[in-house]
Design an enzyme around this catalytic site. Structure first.
Site, PDB file in Angstrom:
ATOM      1  N   GLY A  97    -125.446 -32.487  -6.392  1.00  0.00           N
ATOM      2  CA  GLY A  97    -124.190 -32.452  -7.133  1.00  0.00           C
ATOM      3  C   GLY A  97    -123.382 -31.186  -6.980  1.00  0.00           C
ATOM      4  O   GLY A  97    -122.301 -31.078  -7.547  1.00  0.00           O
ATOM      5  N   GLU A 108    -131.619 -31.541  -4.302  1.00  0.00           N
ATOM      6  CA  GLU A 108    -131.160 -32.614  -3.402  1.00  0.00           C
ATOM      7  C   GLU A 108    -129.675 -32.529  -3.081  1.00  0.00           C
ATOM      8  O   GLU A 108    -128.924 -33.454  -3.380  1.00  0.00           O
ATOM      9  CB  GLU A 108    -131.377 -33.970  -4.079  1.00  0.00           C
ATOM     10  CG  GLU A 108    -132.791 -34.379  -4.259  1.00  0.00           C
ATOM     11  CD  GLU A 108    -132.908 -35.717  -4.982  1.00  0.00           C
ATOM     12  OE1 GLU A 108    -133.891 -36.412  -4.704  1.00  0.00           O
ATOM     13  OE2 GLU A 108    -132.045 -36.062  -5.810  1.00  0.00           O
ATOM     14  N   PRO A 109    -129.219 -31.453  -2.477  1.00  0.00           N
ATOM     15  CA  PRO A 109    -127.790 -31.394  -2.167  1.00  0.00           C
ATOM     16  C   PRO A 109    -127.397 -32.356  -1.038  1.00  0.00           C
ATOM     17  O   PRO A 109    -128.164 -32.557  -0.094  1.00  0.00           O
ATOM     18  CB  PRO A 109    -127.573 -29.947  -1.724  1.00  0.00           C
ATOM     19  CG  PRO A 109    -128.915 -29.448  -1.319  1.00  0.00           C
ATOM     20  CD  PRO A 109    -129.951 -30.256  -2.037  1.00  0.00           C
ATOM     21  N   GLY A 110    -126.246 -32.968  -1.174  1.00  0.00           N
ATOM     22  CA  GLY A 110    -125.723 -33.833  -0.110  1.00  0.00           C
ATOM     23  C   GLY A 110    -124.409 -33.260   0.382  1.00  0.00           C
ATOM     24  O   GLY A 110    -124.327 -32.598   1.411  1.00  0.00           O
ATOM     25  N   ARG A 111    -123.384 -33.479  -0.433  1.00  0.00           N
ATOM     26  CA  ARG A 111    -122.033 -33.008  -0.120  1.00  0.00           C
ATOM     27  C   ARG A 111    -121.991 -31.521   0.237  1.00  0.00           C
ATOM     28  O   ARG A 111    -121.279 -31.119   1.148  1.00  0.00           O
ATOM     29  CB  ARG A 111    -121.179 -33.246  -1.373  1.00  0.00           C
ATOM     30  CG  ARG A 111    -119.736 -32.906  -1.263  1.00  0.00           C
ATOM     31  CD  ARG A 111    -119.123 -32.864  -2.672  1.00  0.00           C
ATOM     32  NE  ARG A 111    -119.564 -33.948  -3.509  1.00  0.00           N
ATOM     33  CZ  ARG A 111    -118.899 -35.091  -3.681  1.00  0.00           C
ATOM     34  NH1 ARG A 111    -117.746 -35.272  -3.084  1.00  0.00           N
ATOM     35  NH2 ARG A 111    -119.370 -36.030  -4.468  1.00  0.00           N
ATOM     36  N   TYR A 147    -111.580 -42.394  -6.268  1.00  0.00           N
ATOM     37  CA  TYR A 147    -111.747 -41.364  -7.311  1.00  0.00           C
ATOM     38  C   TYR A 147    -110.523 -40.464  -7.471  1.00  0.00           C
ATOM     39  O   TYR A 147    -110.646 -39.380  -8.043  1.00  0.00           O
ATOM     40  CB  TYR A 147    -112.884 -40.384  -6.965  1.00  0.00           C
ATOM     41  CG  TYR A 147    -114.150 -40.901  -6.398  1.00  0.00           C
ATOM     42  CD1 TYR A 147    -114.926 -41.846  -7.072  1.00  0.00           C
ATOM     43  CD2 TYR A 147    -114.637 -40.391  -5.195  1.00  0.00           C
ATOM     44  CE1 TYR A 147    -116.131 -42.261  -6.542  1.00  0.00           C
ATOM     45  CE2 TYR A 147    -115.841 -40.808  -4.668  1.00  0.00           C
ATOM     46  CZ  TYR A 147    -116.586 -41.749  -5.345  1.00  0.00           C
ATOM     47  OH  TYR A 147    -117.771 -42.139  -4.827  1.00  0.00           O
ATOM     48  N   CYS A 172    -103.003 -52.608   3.751  1.00  0.00           N
ATOM     49  CA  CYS A 172    -102.074 -53.321   2.877  1.00  0.00           C
ATOM     50  C   CYS A 172    -102.432 -53.095   1.417  1.00  0.00           C
ATOM     51  O   CYS A 172    -102.861 -54.021   0.716  1.00  0.00           O
ATOM     52  CB  CYS A 172    -102.101 -54.797   3.204  1.00  0.00           C
ATOM     53  SG  CYS A 172    -101.431 -55.064   4.828  1.00  0.00           S
ATOM     54  N   GLU A 173    -102.323 -51.851   0.998  1.00  0.00           N
ATOM     55  CA  GLU A 173    -102.623 -51.450  -0.378  1.00  0.00           C
ATOM     56  C   GLU A 173    -101.714 -50.283  -0.700  1.00  0.00           C
ATOM     57  O   GLU A 173    -101.713 -49.303   0.042  1.00  0.00           O
ATOM     58  CB  GLU A 173    -104.071 -50.917  -0.488  1.00  0.00           C
ATOM     59  CG  GLU A 173    -105.170 -51.860  -0.149  1.00  0.00           C
ATOM     60  CD  GLU A 173    -105.422 -52.915  -1.210  1.00  0.00           C
ATOM     61  OE1 GLU A 173    -105.149 -52.652  -2.390  1.00  0.00           O
ATOM     62  OE2 GLU A 173    -105.884 -54.006  -0.832  1.00  0.00           O
ATOM     63  N   TYR A 199    -119.319 -38.521   2.320  1.00  0.00           N
ATOM     64  CA  TYR A 199    -118.779 -39.725   1.671  1.00  0.00           C
ATOM     65  C   TYR A 199    -117.498 -40.233   2.332  1.00  0.00           C
ATOM     66  O   TYR A 199    -116.596 -40.728   1.656  1.00  0.00           O
ATOM     67  CB  TYR A 199    -118.590 -39.466   0.163  1.00  0.00           C
ATOM     68  CG  TYR A 199    -119.863 -38.999  -0.497  1.00  0.00           C
ATOM     69  CD1 TYR A 199    -120.941 -39.869  -0.645  1.00  0.00           C
ATOM     70  CD2 TYR A 199    -120.023 -37.683  -0.913  1.00  0.00           C
ATOM     71  CE1 TYR A 199    -122.128 -39.438  -1.212  1.00  0.00           C
ATOM     72  CE2 TYR A 199    -121.216 -37.243  -1.478  1.00  0.00           C
ATOM     73  CZ  TYR A 199    -122.265 -38.132  -1.617  1.00  0.00           C
ATOM     74  OH  TYR A 199    -123.438 -37.700  -2.165  1.00  0.00           O
TER      75      TYR A 199
HETATM   76  C1  LIG Z   1    -125.871 -38.716  -4.589  1.00  0.00           C
HETATM   77  C2  LIG Z   1    -127.148 -38.110  -4.953  1.00  0.00           C
HETATM   78  C3  LIG Z   1    -127.424 -36.789  -4.621  1.00  0.00           C
HETATM   79  C4  LIG Z   1    -126.466 -35.893  -3.910  1.00  0.00           C
HETATM   80  O1  LIG Z   1    -125.238 -35.730  -4.507  1.00  0.00           O
HETATM   81  P1  LIG Z   1    -124.219 -34.670  -3.909  1.00  0.00           P
HETATM   82  O2  LIG Z   1    -123.132 -34.630  -4.899  1.00  0.00           O
HETATM   83  O3  LIG Z   1    -123.765 -35.186  -2.595  1.00  0.00           O
HETATM   84  O4  LIG Z   1    -124.942 -33.377  -3.774  1.00  0.00           O
HETATM   85  C5  LIG Z   1    -128.661 -36.288  -4.948  1.00  0.00           C
HETATM   86  N1  LIG Z   1    -129.582 -37.041  -5.589  1.00  0.00           N
HETATM   87  C6  LIG Z   1    -129.339 -38.319  -5.927  1.00  0.00           C
HETATM   88  C7  LIG Z   1    -130.391 -39.104  -6.594  1.00  0.00           C
HETATM   89  C8  LIG Z   1    -128.123 -38.887  -5.637  1.00  0.00           C
HETATM   90  O5  LIG Z   1    -127.897 -40.152  -5.991  1.00  0.00           O
END
Ligand SMILES: *Cc1c(COP(=O)(O)O)cnc(C)c1O
Length: 420
Positions: A237, A279-282, A323, A350-351, A379
């Site tokens: 997050g 668990e970083p993604g973004r 969002y 077409c939106e 994303y």
């Molecule tokens: C989406 C998600 C993440 C990563 O979220 P980011 O905002 O991209 O860091 C981590 N853990 C879980 C379980 C998620 O669903």
């Protein structure tokens, strides 16, 4: 004429070579973030683990990079798990999430020996136990809990509030029952808890609250049920820079706080500090990516606004429509020219909601110019669709100034390949 240079690559040259729309992802950037994770988290604190949330951006090549960088990977579907399997990702470093995993998906996860299944509810617990028995395996699990926190972000990416589809609520009735049942399962090894409170968070107060709540839970369940928490997964997050003045914070802003809170709470409550997982993604991949488009129609409505049409839009980037996400963009072939106008970047679907950027300041825009939308690494590709039967763009990875194709551009036949 000087073009926009992204990590050592001339973006206009990339569009000549690969066409548009085009996703461009910097491996250098991803590696910098992974290094920061190793130095400022994994090496600073023992008994920790970092897992990349692959739903942000996943291809086979991305999975290989994460594997080389030594992180684990988190998956939320059979498709993401299959991708990890295809590149021989070490299965013990795979975390499997999701609020409604199918029986087939759970079977696949158990068969391949994923490291942890993050169990969302009691129904899932019973399925995991059943399948674990069938394959004669002990499956390590965490429970996803819903700590009841309203994080400060868009409501579609809040995930830790009481009224959420994710996780087990923290009333005694539910979580005690879940722990009690898991402890009674022969083929399940309950290791601890997981929370993920939201996405694109710029402040760490929600993490502090969530850790405190979870630490109290750890104490209570130790006293009441004799359950010792060995692992605490604090989710992802961490926010990034999209537009405006709010910049990405260093990882340590979040992780030092989380670690301090975990240690302080454990000490106060007389608990042993569990393994802490992030668990970083973004945060790893968001700013690593840009999307390049060719500008087509330009429609000036005098006294109202100027719409600048690009050859992509919500199929390759649904986030503004989903969002109200804000992005920044530059005219790649006019990077040093003075900004003299304000335009709105419209996608081709077409939106009316298919607008990528409202009110972008640009130099004089002309048909044929190249627009680069920034911070599209997370994303975007992973959320892309074929709406209006628009083929998905190619993905080019750049590394040390060199480009390589990692996903081919879709063709019309690709879109139709399953049709009878
Ligand atoms: C989406 C998600 C993440 C990563 O979220 P980011 O905002 O991209 O860091 C981590 N853990 C879980 C379980 C998620 O669903």
């Amino acid at each position: 004429m000087i073009n926009f240079n992204f990590y050592g690559c001339d973006t206009v040259e990339l569009t000549k070579k690969y066409g548009t729309p085009l996703y461009v992802v910097s491996e250098d950037y991803i590696k910098e973030r992974c290094k920061e994770i190793r130095q400022d988290f994994l090496e600073r604190y023992d008994n920790t683990m970092a897992v990349y949330a692959s739903k942000a951006f996943l291809t086979k090549e991305m999975a290989r990079i994460i594997k080389r960088e030594g992180l684990g990977i988190d998956v939320v579907s059979g498709g993401e798990l299959y991708t990890a399997i295809q590149v021989d990702f070490p299965m013990e470093k795979v975390f499997f999430h999701g609020n409604n995993k199918t029986i087939d998906e759970i079977e696949m996860a158990v068969k391949h020996g994923v490291g942890r299944i993050v169990v969302d509810n009691l129904y899932e617990l019973s399925i995991v136990e059943e399948i674990a028995k069938k394959y004669d395996k002990i499956v390590k699990i965490l429970f996803r809990i819903s700590p009841g926190i309203d994080s400060h972000t868009h409501k579609y990416i809040q995930t830790g509030q009481v009224d959420s589809k994710f996780g087990i609520p923290l009333s005694n009735k539910y979580i005690y029952k879940a722990i009690d049942e898991a402890m009674g399962c022969e083929n399940i090894d309950l290791r601890g808890f997981h929370f993920h409170i939201g996405s694109q968070l710029m402040e760490n107060e929600s993490y502090i609250k969530a850790v405190k709540i979870t630490a109290n839970l750890m104490k209570e369940v130790r006293e009441e049920l004799g359950f010792i928490t060995k692992e605490l997964n604090t989710g992802g997050g961490y926010g990034i820079h999209y537009s405006g003045d709010i910049k990405r914070k260093p990882l340590s802003y979040f992780t030092d706080t989380v670690m301090d809170e975990v240690k302080r709470n454990c000490k106060e409550l007389g608990l042993q500090r569990p393994m802490v997982i992030i668990e970083p993604g973004r945060w790893i991949v968001g700013e690593a990516g840009i999307t390049l488009y060719t500008i087509g129609s330009i429609k000036e409505i005098p006294g109202v606004r100027t719409y600048v049409g690009v050859d992509g839009g919500m199929p390759d980037n649904p986030r503004p429509a989903l969002y109200e996400a804000k992005y920044e963009g530059v005219i790649a072939n006019k990077i040093n020219e003075k900004k003299t106008e304000t335009v709105t970047i419209a996608g081709k679907c077409c939106e009316s909601g298919d607008i990528l950027i409202w009110d972008l300041e640009t130099p004089k825009v002309e048909t044929g110019d190249i627009l680069a939308v920034l911070a599209t690494g997370a994303y975007n590709y992973s959320m892309a669709s074929n709406y209006n039967r628009i083929p998905k763009p190619a993905v080019v990875m750049i590394s040390e100034g060199k480009d390589r194709l990692i996903v081919k551009r879709e063709t019309y036949d690709d879109i139709m390949k399953n049709e009878i």
